[in-house]
Motif scaffolding. Structure first.
Motif, PDB file in Angstrom:
ATOM      1  N   GLY B  79       0.605  -1.050   0.146  1.00 60.28           N
ATOM      2  CA  GLY B  79       0.108  -0.066   0.139  1.00 60.28           C
ATOM      3  C   GLY B  79       1.397   1.289   0.082  1.00 60.28           C
ATOM      4  O   GLY B  79       0.691   2.242  -0.489  1.00 60.28           O
ATOM      5  N   THR B  80       2.063   1.051   0.398  1.00 60.60           N
ATOM      6  CA  THR B  80       2.747   2.517   1.250  1.00 60.60           C
ATOM      7  C   THR B  80       3.559   2.835  -0.501  1.00 60.60           C
ATOM      8  O   THR B  80       3.629   3.667  -0.903  1.00 60.60           O
ATOM      9  CB  THR B  80       3.687   1.692   2.255  1.00 60.60           C
ATOM     10  OG1 THR B  80       2.935   1.839   3.786  1.00 60.60           O
ATOM     11  CG2 THR B  80       3.956   3.943   2.315  1.00 60.60           C
ATOM     12  N   THR B  81       4.073   1.878  -1.240  1.00 60.32           N
ATOM     13  CA  THR B  81       4.838   1.574  -1.383  1.00 60.32           C
ATOM     14  C   THR B  81       3.942   2.226  -3.805  1.00 60.32           C
ATOM     15  O   THR B  81       4.227   3.151  -4.225  1.00 60.32           O
ATOM     16  CB  THR B  81       5.182   0.623  -2.573  1.00 60.32           C
ATOM     17  OG1 THR B  81       6.266  -0.768  -1.932  1.00 60.32           O
ATOM     18  CG2 THR B  81       6.287  -0.052  -3.282  1.00 60.32           C
ATOM     19  N   VAL B  82       2.660   1.599  -3.656  1.00 63.21           N
ATOM     20  CA  VAL B  82       1.516   2.499  -4.533  1.00 63.21           C
ATOM     21  C   VAL B  82       1.903   3.681  -4.223  1.00 63.21           C
ATOM     22  O   VAL B  82       1.792   4.271  -5.245  1.00 63.21           O
ATOM     23  CB  VAL B  82       0.146   1.081  -4.450  1.00 63.21           C
ATOM     24  CG1 VAL B  82      -1.054   1.897  -5.215  1.00 63.21           C
ATOM     25  CG2 VAL B  82      -0.300   0.117  -5.056  1.00 63.21           C
ATOM     26  N   MET B  83       1.020   3.646  -2.694  1.00 65.74           N
ATOM     27  CA  MET B  83       0.971   5.974  -2.978  1.00 65.74           C
ATOM     28  C   MET B  83       2.205   6.701  -3.409  1.00 65.74           C
ATOM     29  O   MET B  83       2.122   7.484  -3.611  1.00 65.74           O
ATOM     30  CB  MET B  83       0.513   5.731  -0.916  1.00 65.74           C
ATOM     31  CG  MET B  83      -0.698   5.149  -0.587  1.00 65.74           C
ATOM     32  SD  MET B  83      -2.061   5.113  -1.981  1.00 65.74           S
ATOM     33  CE  MET B  83      -3.213   6.037  -1.222  1.00 65.74           C
ATOM     34  N   VAL B  84       3.015   6.292  -2.627  1.00 63.55           N
ATOM     35  CA  VAL B  84       4.560   7.001  -2.584  1.00 63.55           C
ATOM     36  C   VAL B  84       4.487   7.076  -4.734  1.00 63.55           C
ATOM     37  O   VAL B  84       5.154   7.913  -5.236  1.00 63.55           O
ATOM     38  CB  VAL B  84       5.604   6.318  -2.106  1.00 63.55           C
ATOM     39  CG1 VAL B  84       6.579   7.587  -2.442  1.00 63.55           C
ATOM     40  CG2 VAL B  84       5.368   6.379  -0.466  1.00 63.55           C
TER      41      VAL B  84
END
Lengths: 358, 277, 289
Positions: B79-84
Motif C-alpha cells: 500500500g505504501t509503495t503504491v501511494m508513494v
C-alpha cells in the motif's frame, strides 16, 4: 481612455522575432479582429495579451493599467479557445464555474452566476451534461459561458469557429456578434478567415510576419488598403494584380502602361508620389471590371463560376496576364470565349515594388 | 489450396493452444486439489481429487506461514509503495510531459535509463546504508526502495496519459486562475484516472510479489511479508504437502482474483511500453 | 504575496521523484562503483583495493561458470519463450473473440509471485517424493529429479521461469500484432497467402520494433536473473546453476565481501549496459526526445 493599448510590444523565441514592435489602441466596447495568414503572430499576440505567453519588450495596458507581467486573472481578461478546451470530466455547470471555484466564490453565489451566464447562452437545460454529450455549437457556447461568468474587461477569442462546419460557423458568427451587442464588452478576436474579420469587426488589425500591416475599419481596409499585402488578403475573390510601368505623372494622376490590359494606358489617382519609368503593380477588385463589348481590353474566358447572384469569370488577358472579373447574375460566357471588358477608373490602386500603396 | 492447408493446420493450432492452456493451468490446478488433501494422499497421487473439502490444511498453513503478521506487513508495504509511487510519478509525469522545465530531456533520459537499471547495481551499498540507519525491516523504508524501482516505468505510463491531454486545458485552467498545482489536482489528475488505476495495479502486484528486495530488507520475524512467510514453510513443512499447497492457495488466490477482475488495466499497462499504439 | 512561476511549480513537481530515485538508485549505484575498487565488509571503513577484486574474480573458475550459465540462460530465453510466444500470439490472431480468455490464462503464472511459483514447482511437480515427477517415477518409469543433477538443473529452473514468463511475451506480441493494419491482412488473404506467408510478410514486419525491444529486454534480464535460481537451487548442485546474481549475493551477504559483490554487479551491468544502450536508442525515437 483606451480600453487596451499595446506600446512597442515585441516577443522573441530564442533568436526569432515573432512579434515586432506592435502599437495598437483599442477603444472600450470595440470588436477588434486580428487577421493574417498562419504564422503571422496573431495568436501569439492574443496569448501575450491573455498572459499565456510572456512579453519580451514593450507594455500592454488595460484601462490604463500596465498588465505586462501580470497573471491572466489579474488582467481581467477571459479567453475562448480554438478547441474550446472544456474540461471533459466536468459538467457544463462545473466547467463554467471552475474559475469561480478557484477564486473561492461560495457555492450558492457561484451557482447563481453560472445560471445567469447559462441563461444568456440558452445552456440551462444542459447544465448537468458533460461536454462529450453536447453538439459543437453547444460546446462553443459553454466555452463562451466560461468567459462571461468572469465578467472580464476584455474577451479574447482564438479562432473560435475553425472547428465548426460551414453552416454552424455562420450561425455562431451571428451569435457572437449578438453577444457583443448585448454585453457591450471589448472583444479581441483572432482568425485567418477574412470573411469572419469583415463581418464581425469594428476594427481589423492585419498582421504579417509579426508586424501590423494596417489597422482600420473593414470597409477602409477593403477600399483603401495601405499596401499590396492588405489589398490581396482582404476580399474574396482576391484583387487582381498586374505589373505595370508609370509613363508620366500629372499632378495627382499617373498615366500607367499595363501590358496585360493591352496598349491603352490607364490613368490612376495617386495617394502618394510616383515617378515616370517606375515599375509598379496595378490592382483592381473583380467587381471593378465590367464585361463590355465596347470595352478597351480584350481577354479570353478560362473558367466561369456561376454562384447564382454573381458569376466569376477567370480570364487570360494579353501578355500572359490573368484576371478575375465579377459579373452580376448569370454569365453567358463560355470557357475559351473571347470578350472585352472595361475598368472603373475609381477602383484602381497602384503599388510600388515594395508593395507600398502609391 | 488454402482451405486444404488450413483444414490441416486448424486442429494442430487448437492442439497447441489447448496444450498451452494445460501447461499454464496444471500447476495451479494441482495447488487447488492438493490444498484439501492430507500429506499421504498427496504423496500417493498428486492428481487424485480430494476426498473432502476440510479447512485443516489452511489452518496449519495460516499459522505456519505466520500469515496473521505477514498479511498486515504485506498490505502496509504494498500500500505504501503504491501511494508513494503514484504521488511521485503522477507529478513527475505531468512536469515531464509539459516540458516547461530546463533539462527535461536530461531527466527523461535519466528515468529511461533507470527503467532497466539492475537492482544489483545499488542493492549492496543500499543494504549497508539501511543497516547503518537502523531501518532494516522497516516497511516504510523498504517501500521507498520498491517505489524507486517502480517509479520510472510508472512515470512513462502516466506521461503517455498526460500527453493525450491537450495543452489548451492547462491554458484554460491558467486563465481560470488555477495555479499549476490546482491544474494538476483538478484537471490533469482526474483525466489520467485510468492510468493511475493501471499503475496502481501493476505496482501493487509487483511489490506484493517482489522477492529480492523484500527478502533482503524485511529481515526479522515481525517484518515478514506473505511471500516470506510462505517461503519460511519450505523446509519445515516438506512432510506436510497439504499445508504447503494450502499456503500457496492463500498466497495466490487473492492475486488471481484481483488480476481477473482488473486484467483490462493490467494488460494495457503491461503492453503500453512495448507496443506503439 | 507573489505567486510562484509556472516553471518553479513544474520543477517542484519533478523533485520528489528525482530525489527518491537519486537517493535509492543513483547514489548507491555510485557507491557500488567505489566499492568495486575497495576492500569493504559493509560495516568497517573501506580501503582502496585497486583492481584486486576484479583480478581475483577473473582467477575464480566459479566466476567463469556463472558467465557461462548466464550466457546459456540468455540463449535459452532468446529462443524458446520467444518462439512459443510468437506462435501462440499469431494463433490468437485468428481467434479474436476467444483471445481475451486465452490471454488471461496465459498471464496467470506471470502475475503470481516467484516465491509461490517456485515452491509450487519444487513441491508438487518436480519433487521425487510428493510431486508429479515422483508419481510418474513410482508408477510409470523411474525418473530422477532434474534439480538434483548438475547436467539438467539449469534447464529445469529455466523451465519454471519460462512457464512463468512466456505468457507475458505472448500478450505483448499479440498486442503488437493487433496493430497490423487490417487492409494489409485482407490484401494478403485476397492473394491467397498461406498462414506462414501472412506471418512472414505482413505480421512480422509490423511487430519488428516490439520484437527487437523484447530481444533487448530479455537479454538484459537474462544477465540479471536471480529469483527462480535463488529460490529453487541457490546456484547448486555443484554450482551448476550459479549465476552472476547469486554469486554476487553470496559475496555480499554470506561472506561479507561487499567489494567483490560490487565488482560482480558491475560485470552484470556491463552486459545489461550494452543491451540498454540499444534499448535507449530504440526508445528515444518513440518518446520524441
Amino acid at each position: 481612455m483606451a480600453a487596451l493599448t499595446f506600446r512597442s510590444v515585441g516577443k522573441t523565441f530564442g533568436d526569432t522575432e515573432v512579434i515586432r514592435s506592435v502599437d495598437l489602441d483599442v477603444d472600450d466596447g470595440e470588436f477588434v479582429v486580428f487577421v493574417g495568414p498562419s504564422g503571422c503572430g496573431k495568436s501569439t499576440l492574443l496569448r501575450m495579451l491573455a498572459g499565456l505567453e510572456n512579453t519580451t519588450s514593450g507594455t500592454i495596458a488595460i484601462d490604463g493599467r500596465d498588465v505586462t507581467g501580470m497573471l491572466p486573472i489579474e488582467r481581467g481578461v477571459a479567453m475562448v479557445f480554438q478547441s474550446y478546451a472544456l474540461y471533459p470530466h466536468m459538467t457544463v455547470e462545473d466547467n463554467i464555474g471552475f474559475g469561480l471555484r478557484i477564486a473561492g466564490v461560495p457555492k450558492a453565489e457561484r451557482q447563481r452566476q453560472v445560471r445567469a451566464a447559462a441563461e444568456i447562452l440558452q445552456l440551462t437545460p444542459y447544465l448537468q451534461r458533460k461536454p462529450k454529450a453536447l453538439s459543437g455549437g453547444q460546446r462553443q457556447r459553454v466555452a463562451i459561458g466560461r468567459a462571461i461568468v468572469k465578467s472580464p474587461k476584455i474577451f479574447l477569442f482564438d479562432e473560435p469557429l475553425s472547428n465548426l462546419d460551414a453552416e454552424l460557423r455562420v450561425q455562431m458568427r451571428l451569435e457572437i456578434a449578438a453577444l457583443h451587442q448585448r454585453l457591450g464588452a471589448t472583444m479581441i478576436y483572432v482568425t485567418h478567415d477574412q470573411v469572419e474579420a469583415m463581418t464581425l469587426a469594428d476594427k481589423i488589425v492585419v498582421l504579417r510576419g509579426g508586424r501590423v500591416e494596417q489597422v482600420g475599419r473593414p470597409i477602409e481596409l477593403y477600399e483603401d488598403p495601405d499596401n499590396l499585402f492588405v489589398a490581396g488578403f482582404i476580399g474574396s475573390p482576391k484583387m487582381n494584380f498586374l505589373s505595370a510601368t508609370v509613363l508620366s505623372v500629372t499632378g495627382k494622376v499617373a498615366e500607367v502602361d499595363v501590358p496585360g490590359l493591352g496598349e491603352t494606358p490607364v490613368f490612376i489617382a495617386l495617394r502618394g508620389v510616383a515617378a515616370p519609368g517606375q515599375p509598379v503593380t496595378l490592382g483592381f477588385r473583380p467587381e471593378r471590371a465590367a464585361i463590355d463589348p465596347e470595352g478597351s481590353i480584350a481577354a479570353t474566358a478560362r473558367t466561369v463560376e456561376q454562384l447564382g447572384s454573381v458569376s466569376y469569370v477567370y480570364a487570360d488577358g494579353v501578355a500572359g496576364a490573368s484576371v478575375t472579373i465579377e459579373e452580376r447574375g448569370h454569365s453567358d460566357l463560355r470557357p475559351g470565349e473571347a470578350f472585352r471588358f472595361s475598368l472603373d477608373a475609381t477602383g484602381l490602386f497602384l503599388f510600388d515594388a515594395d508593395g507600398k500603396r502609391l | 489450396m488454402r482451405s486444404a492447408s488450413s483444414a490441416l493446420s486448424r486442429p494442430l493450432a487448437n492442439a497447441f493452444l489447448a496444450g498451452a492452456v494445460l501447461v499454464a493451468l496444471l500447476p495451479l490446478l494441482l495447488v487447488v486439489i492438493n490444498a484439501f488433501k492430507p500429506h499421504a494422499a498427496v504423496v500417493a497421487n498428486p492428481l487424485s481429487l480430494p476426498a473432502s473439502l476440510g479447512p485443516d490444511n489452511f489452518v496449519r498453513a495460516w499459522s505456519g506461514g505466520k500469515f496473521s503478521i505477514a498479511i498486515v506487513n504485506s498490505l502496509l508495504l504494498s500500500g505504501t509503495t503504491v501511494m508513494v509511487t503514484l504521488a511521485c510519478a503522477s507529478l513527475a509525469a505531468f512536469a515531464l510531459a509539459r516540458r516547461k522545465i530546463a533539462g527535461w530531456q536530461f531527466i527523461t533520459v535519466y528515468f529511461l535509463c533507470a527503467t532497466t537499471v539492475p537492482i544489483q547495481l545499488f542493492l549492496f551499498p543500499l543494504y549497508f546504508i539501511y543497516a547503518k540507519l537502523g531501518i532494516l525491516g522497516n516497511f516504510a523504508g523498504t517501500a521507498l526502495i520498491l517505489s524507486a524501482i517502480n517509479l520510472p516505468i510508472s512515470i512513462f505510463l502516466l506521461r503517455a496519459y498526460v500527453l493525450s491531454i491537450p495543452q489548451e486545458l492547462d491554458d484554460a485552467a491558467f486563465m481560470d486562475g488555477a495555479t499549476p498545482f490546482q491544474t494538476f489536482r483538478h484537471v490533469i489528475l482526474p483525466l489520467m484516472r485510468p492510468g493511475l488505476i493501471t499503475v496502481a495495479i501493476i505496482v501493487f502486484l509487483n511489490s506484493w510479489n517482489e522477492f529480492l528486495i523484500t527478502s533482503t530488507f524485511q529481515k526479522g520475524r515481525d517484518n515478514i511479508t506473505m511471500t516470506l512467510g510462505y517461503l519460511s514453510m519450505n523446509g519445515t513443512y516438506a512432510t506436510d504437502q497439504g499445508a504447503l499447497m494450502a499456503g500457496a492457495f492463500i498466497l495466490i488466490a487473492p492475486v488471481i482474483v484481483l488480476f481477473l477482475v482488473l486484467q483490462r488495466f493490467f494488460i494495457s499497462g503491461m503492453t503500453a511500453g512495448a507496443v506503439k499504439g | 504575496m507573489k505567486r510562484l512561476s509556472v516553471r518553479t511549480y513544474h520543477a517542484l513537481f519533478v523533485t520528489p521523484a528525482l530525489v527518491l530515485s537519486i537517493a535509492i538508485v543513483l547514489l548507491p549505484a555510485l557507491l557500488t562503483f567505489g566499492a568495486a575498487f575497495s576492500n569493504w565488509d559493509g560495516v568497517s571503513a573501506p580501503s582502496f583495493a585497486g583492481l584486486n577484486n576484479f583480478s581475483s574474480l577473473f582467477a575464480d573458475p566459479v566466476f567463469w561458470t556463472a558467465i557461462a550459465n548466464n550466457s546459456l540462460w540468455t540463449v535459452i530465453f532468446l529462443t524458446i519463450p520467444m518462439g512459443i510466444a510468437l506462435l501462440a500470439a499469431s494463433l490468437l490472431m485468428r481467434r479474436q473473440r476467444a483471445s481475451a480468455a486465452f490471454q488471461a490464462i496465459f498471464l496467470l503464472p506471470y502475475v503470481l509471485s516467484p516465491v509461490a511459483n517456485a515452491m509450487i514447482w519444487q513441491n508438487i511437480i518436480l519433487s521425487p517424493v510428493s510431486g508429479l515427477l515422483g508419481f510418474v517415477s513410482k508408477n510409470v518409469l523411474p525418473l530422477q529429479s532434474p534439480l538434483t543433477q548438475p547436467e539438467t538443473a539449469l534447464y529445469a529452473v529455466a523451465a519454471v521461469d519460462i512457464w512463468h514468463f512466456w505468457g507475458y511475451l505472448t500478450v505483448v506480441f499479440f498486442a503488437a500484432m493487433r496493430q497490423t493494419p487490417e487492409e494489409q491482412l485482407e490484401a494478403a488473404l485476397l492473394e491467397n497467402a498461406s498462414g506462414w506467408q501472412v506471418f512472414r510478410f505482413v505480421t512480422l514486419p509490423n511487430i519488428l520494433p516490439t520484437l527487437g525491444l523484447m530481444l533487448v529486454l530479455v537479454t538484459i534480464f537474462s544477465f540479471l536473473t536471480f529469483d527462480y535460481i535463488y529460490l529453487i537451487t541457490q546456484g547448486g548442485p555443484a554450482r551448476a546453476t550459479e549465476m552472476l546474481s547469486t554469486y554476487a549475493y553470496k559475496f555480499a551477504f554470506t561472506s561479507f565481501q561487499v567489494g567483490k559483490a560490487a565488482a560482480v554487479a558491475l560485470v552484470m551491468c556491463f552486459f545489461g549496459l550494452i543491451a540498454s544502450v540499444v534499448y535507449v536508442r530504440i526508445s528515444r525515437a518513440s518518446l520524441e526526445l
